[in-house]
Scaffold this motif. Structure first.
Motif, PDB file in Angstrom:
ATOM      1  N   SER A 136       0.844  -1.221  -0.162  1.00  0.00           N
ATOM      2  CA  SER A 136       0.006  -0.045  -0.050  1.00  0.00           C
ATOM      3  C   SER A 136       0.920   1.302  -0.020  1.00  0.00           C
ATOM      4  O   SER A 136       0.665   2.159  -0.758  1.00  0.00           O
ATOM      5  CB  SER A 136      -1.119   0.082   1.322  1.00  0.00           C
ATOM      6  OG  SER A 136      -1.694   1.004   1.172  1.00  0.00           O
ATOM      7  N   ASP A 137       1.915   1.315   0.839  1.00  0.00           N
ATOM      8  CA  ASP A 137       2.735   2.627   0.825  1.00  0.00           C
ATOM      9  C   ASP A 137       3.567   2.478  -0.131  1.00  0.00           C
ATOM     10  O   ASP A 137       3.831   3.617  -0.723  1.00  0.00           O
ATOM     11  CB  ASP A 137       3.570   2.256   2.277  1.00  0.00           C
ATOM     12  CG  ASP A 137       2.986   2.470   3.586  1.00  0.00           C
ATOM     13  OD1 ASP A 137       1.803   2.748   3.655  1.00  0.00           O
ATOM     14  OD2 ASP A 137       3.694   1.875   4.567  1.00  0.00           O
ATOM     15  N   MET A 138       3.972   1.434  -0.966  1.00  0.00           N
ATOM     16  CA  MET A 138       4.736   1.575  -1.918  1.00  0.00           C
ATOM     17  C   MET A 138       4.064   2.610  -3.397  1.00  0.00           C
ATOM     18  O   MET A 138       5.022   3.219  -4.056  1.00  0.00           O
ATOM     19  CB  MET A 138       4.844   0.137  -2.882  1.00  0.00           C
ATOM     20  CG  MET A 138       5.970   0.132  -3.877  1.00  0.00           C
ATOM     21  SD  MET A 138       6.116  -1.647  -4.653  1.00  0.00           S
ATOM     22  CE  MET A 138       6.215  -2.728  -3.142  1.00  0.00           C
ATOM     23  N   ILE A 139       2.820   2.388  -3.467  1.00  0.00           N
ATOM     24  CA  ILE A 139       2.222   3.390  -4.474  1.00  0.00           C
ATOM     25  C   ILE A 139       1.220   4.250  -3.959  1.00  0.00           C
ATOM     26  O   ILE A 139       0.415   4.870  -4.552  1.00  0.00           O
ATOM     27  CB  ILE A 139       1.292   2.370  -5.568  1.00  0.00           C
ATOM     28  CG1 ILE A 139       0.354   1.519  -4.852  1.00  0.00           C
ATOM     29  CG2 ILE A 139       2.425   1.449  -6.295  1.00  0.00           C
ATOM     30  CD1 ILE A 139      -0.582   0.834  -5.813  1.00  0.00           C
ATOM     31  N   GLU A 140       1.299   4.393  -2.575  1.00  0.00           N
ATOM     32  CA  GLU A 140       0.406   5.446  -1.799  1.00  0.00           C
ATOM     33  C   GLU A 140      -1.229   4.932  -2.119  1.00  0.00           C
ATOM     34  O   GLU A 140      -1.868   5.891  -2.764  1.00  0.00           O
ATOM     35  CB  GLU A 140       0.611   6.944  -2.153  1.00  0.00           C
ATOM     36  CG  GLU A 140       2.093   7.410  -1.790  1.00  0.00           C
ATOM     37  CD  GLU A 140       2.421   8.789  -2.285  1.00  0.00           C
ATOM     38  OE1 GLU A 140       1.463   9.400  -2.220  1.00  0.00           O
ATOM     39  OE2 GLU A 140       3.294   8.769  -2.959  1.00  0.00           O
ATOM     40  N   ALA A 141      -1.334   3.705  -2.121  1.00  0.00           N
ATOM     41  CA  ALA A 141      -2.513   3.043  -2.697  1.00  0.00           C
ATOM     42  C   ALA A 141      -4.030   3.856  -1.960  1.00  0.00           C
ATOM     43  O   ALA A 141      -3.884   3.902  -0.626  1.00  0.00           O
ATOM     44  CB  ALA A 141      -2.814   1.616  -2.298  1.00  0.00           C
ATOM     45  N   ASP A 142      -5.036   3.947  -2.607  1.00  0.00           N
ATOM     46  CA  ASP A 142      -6.071   4.474  -1.863  1.00  0.00           C
ATOM     47  C   ASP A 142      -6.908   2.999  -1.540  1.00  0.00           C
ATOM     48  O   ASP A 142      -7.868   3.160  -0.839  1.00  0.00           O
ATOM     49  CB  ASP A 142      -7.054   5.023  -3.209  1.00  0.00           C
ATOM     50  CG  ASP A 142      -6.420   6.336  -3.524  1.00  0.00           C
ATOM     51  OD1 ASP A 142      -6.418   7.347  -2.727  1.00  0.00           O
ATOM     52  OD2 ASP A 142      -5.685   6.236  -4.670  1.00  0.00           O
ATOM     53  N   ALA A 143      -6.409   1.926  -2.216  1.00  0.00           N
ATOM     54  CA  ALA A 143      -7.157   0.630  -1.640  1.00  0.00           C
ATOM     55  C   ALA A 143      -6.043  -0.415  -2.161  1.00  0.00           C
ATOM     56  O   ALA A 143      -5.255  -0.048  -2.731  1.00  0.00           O
ATOM     57  CB  ALA A 143      -8.691   0.408  -2.521  1.00  0.00           C
ATOM     58  N   LEU A 144      -6.701  -1.781  -1.586  1.00  0.00           N
ATOM     59  CA  LEU A 144      -5.467  -2.734  -1.816  1.00  0.00           C
ATOM     60  C   LEU A 144      -6.638  -3.933  -2.285  1.00  0.00           C
ATOM     61  O   LEU A 144      -7.571  -4.348  -1.713  1.00  0.00           O
ATOM     62  CB  LEU A 144      -4.908  -3.255  -0.506  1.00  0.00           C
ATOM     63  CG  LEU A 144      -3.938  -4.445  -0.829  1.00  0.00           C
ATOM     64  CD1 LEU A 144      -2.561  -3.874  -1.744  1.00  0.00           C
ATOM     65  CD2 LEU A 144      -3.336  -4.836   0.551  1.00  0.00           C
TER      66      LEU A 144
END
Length: 348
Positions: A136-144
C-alpha cells in the motif's frame, strides 16, 4: 523460474490465448423503454464503492508489474490513460517488489504518472499484514486488492500448493490495513458461499473476476510439460458470479470483471447489481496493438456510450441503472435457477 521472466510470459500468453468470450453476459437482455424520460446531458457516471468516490464505474483492473523495464513502461502508460480519462487503476501483484526491491519502480511509476488519481495495490492471499502495508505504501494506494487464484497456482508449475489460513489472513489485513480492501478472483469467479465467508470476516468489496476473459489456467498450461486440461474450462461465468455475489447481502459492493469488453457488457454487469466494472485484457490488447493514444480514446468512447445506453434505459445514474429491468436467459438462467436464485425478480 525467475519471477520477472514469468511476469513477462504472462503478458505474452495473455495476448496469445486471448479472451474467452464466455462471460454469460450474452444471456442478459434489457427491456426496451420507449419513454425513458431523461436527458443524455443529465446522465451521471459517478459512483461510490466501499468508501471510494469514483468519477466512473469502470477502472483499469490488475495486469502486471515486477517484470523490469517492460512492465514499468506498461504500468506507466496505463497510469497516464487513467489520469487522462479520470478512472481508477489497479496494479498487478506487488509480491515481486516485496521480495525484490529492484522491481519497485515498475509499480511506483503508476503513482508518479498519476499523482492525484485513485490507485489500487495488489497482493495474493498468501500476504501478511506487514506485506500488505508495504504494498500500500509503495504506491500510496487508495485501496488494496487481495487476489484469489487457486486454480492458477495449481496449474502453475512452480505455484503454491498450500491454501490453508487464507481467510484468516484476509481478516487480519482488512482489520489492520487502514485503506479499503477488495478481494478479487483472477478469472474463475466467486460463488455465493465464498462471498458469504468473506463477508463473515468483514470484507465489504468483492471483485468476482468471473470466467470468460483472460484464462490463467490456459496461460499456465502453456508453461507446463503435462497439461492440466480439466482446468481450462473451470469456473463460474461472470454474469452468474455477479448475481451470486449481489444476492448475498445488500451491504456488499460488488465489482464485475472477467471478459467484459464493451459498453453494452459493462452496462449489463451494472444492471445485474455490480457497482463497478474492471477491464484488463481488452485494454491490454488495445494498448499493445494500437498504442496509448488509442487506449485513451477507447476509454472516452466507452464513457460516451455508457451515457447513451443509460439514456435509452431511463437510468440517470448508476444507482438507477442497477435497478433496471432485465431478462436472464440461456445457460445463465439455468445456472442461477439451480443455485436457488429467482431470475424473474430481475424482470419485474
Amino acid at each position: 523460474m525467475e519471477r520477472a521472466k514469468r511476469k513477462l510470459e504472462h503478458i505474452d500468453f495473455a495476448l496469445k490465448t486471448g479472451q474467452q468470450r464466455k462471460s454469460g453476459l450474452e444471456d442478459i437482455s434489457f427491456i426496451h423503454q420507449s419513454l425513458p424520460g431523461i436527458s443524455l446531458n443529465n446522465v451521471d457516471l459517478t459512483v461510490e464503492i466501499g468508501g471510494l468516490n469514483l468519477s466512473s464505474p469502470i477502472f483499469i483492473n490488475a495486469m502486471t508489474g515486477g517484470g523490469g523495464l517492460e512492465t514499468e513502461k506498461l504500468n506507466g502508460d496505463l497510469a497516464i490513460a487513467a489520469r487522462e480519462t479520470g478512472i481508477a487503476m489497479a496494479v498487478g501483484s506487488q509480491m515481486a517488489a516485496i521480495k525484490d526491491s529492484g522491481q519497485q519502480a515498475s509499480f511506483k511509476v503508476a503513482r508518479q504518472e498519476n499523482p492525484n488519481g485513485v490507485l489500487i495495490g495488489n497482493l495474493g492471499g498468501e500476504a501478511t499484514v506487514e506485506q500488505a502495508k508495504r504494498a500500500s505504501d509503495m504506491i500510496e494506494a487508495d485501496a488494496l486488492q487481495i487476489h484469489l487464484n487457486v486454480i492458477q497456482e495449481l496449474t502453475m508449475p512452480e505455484g503454491d500448493r498450500n491454501f490453508a489460513g487464507t481467510l484468516s489472513r484476509i481478516e487480519e489485513i482488512n482489520r489492520c490495513l487502514g485503506v479499503p480492501m477488495i478481494v478479487k478472483e483472477v478469472g474463475f469467479g466467486m460463488s455465493k458461499e465464498t462471498v458469504e465467508q468473506l463477508l463473515s470476516v468483514g470484507v465489504s468489496i468483492i471483485d468476482v473476476g468471473g470466467f470468460g476473459g483472460t484464462n490463467f489456467a490456459k496461460i499456465e498450461n502453456e508453461r507446463r510439460a503435462k497439461i492440466l486440461s480439466y482446468f481450462n474450462e473451470w469456473g463460474i461465468p461472470t454474469a452468474a458470479s455477479i448475481v451470486e455475489a449481489v444476492n448475498v447481502s445488500p451491504a456488499l459492493s460488488v465489482i464485475g470483471s472477467g471478459g467484459i469488453q464493451c459498453p453494452l457488457e459493462i452496462t449489463k454487469s451494472l444492471a445485474l447489481g455490480a457497482k463497478g466494472v474492471g477491464l484488463a485484457g481488452h485494454f491490454l490488447k488495445l494498448y499493445k496493438e494500437l498504442g496509448l493514444a488509442q487506449l485513451i480514446k477507447e476509454i472516452n468512447y466507452i464513457h460516451e456510450d455508457l451515457k447513451i445506453i443509460m439514456t435509452a434505459l431511463g437510468a440517470a445514474n448508476i444507482s438507477e441503472l442497477r435497478k433496471t429491468k432485465i431478462v436472464i436467459a440461456g445457460n445463465t438462467y439455468h445456472w442461477l435457477t439451480q443455485r436457488g436464485i429467482d431470475c424473474s425478480t430481475y424482470a419485474k
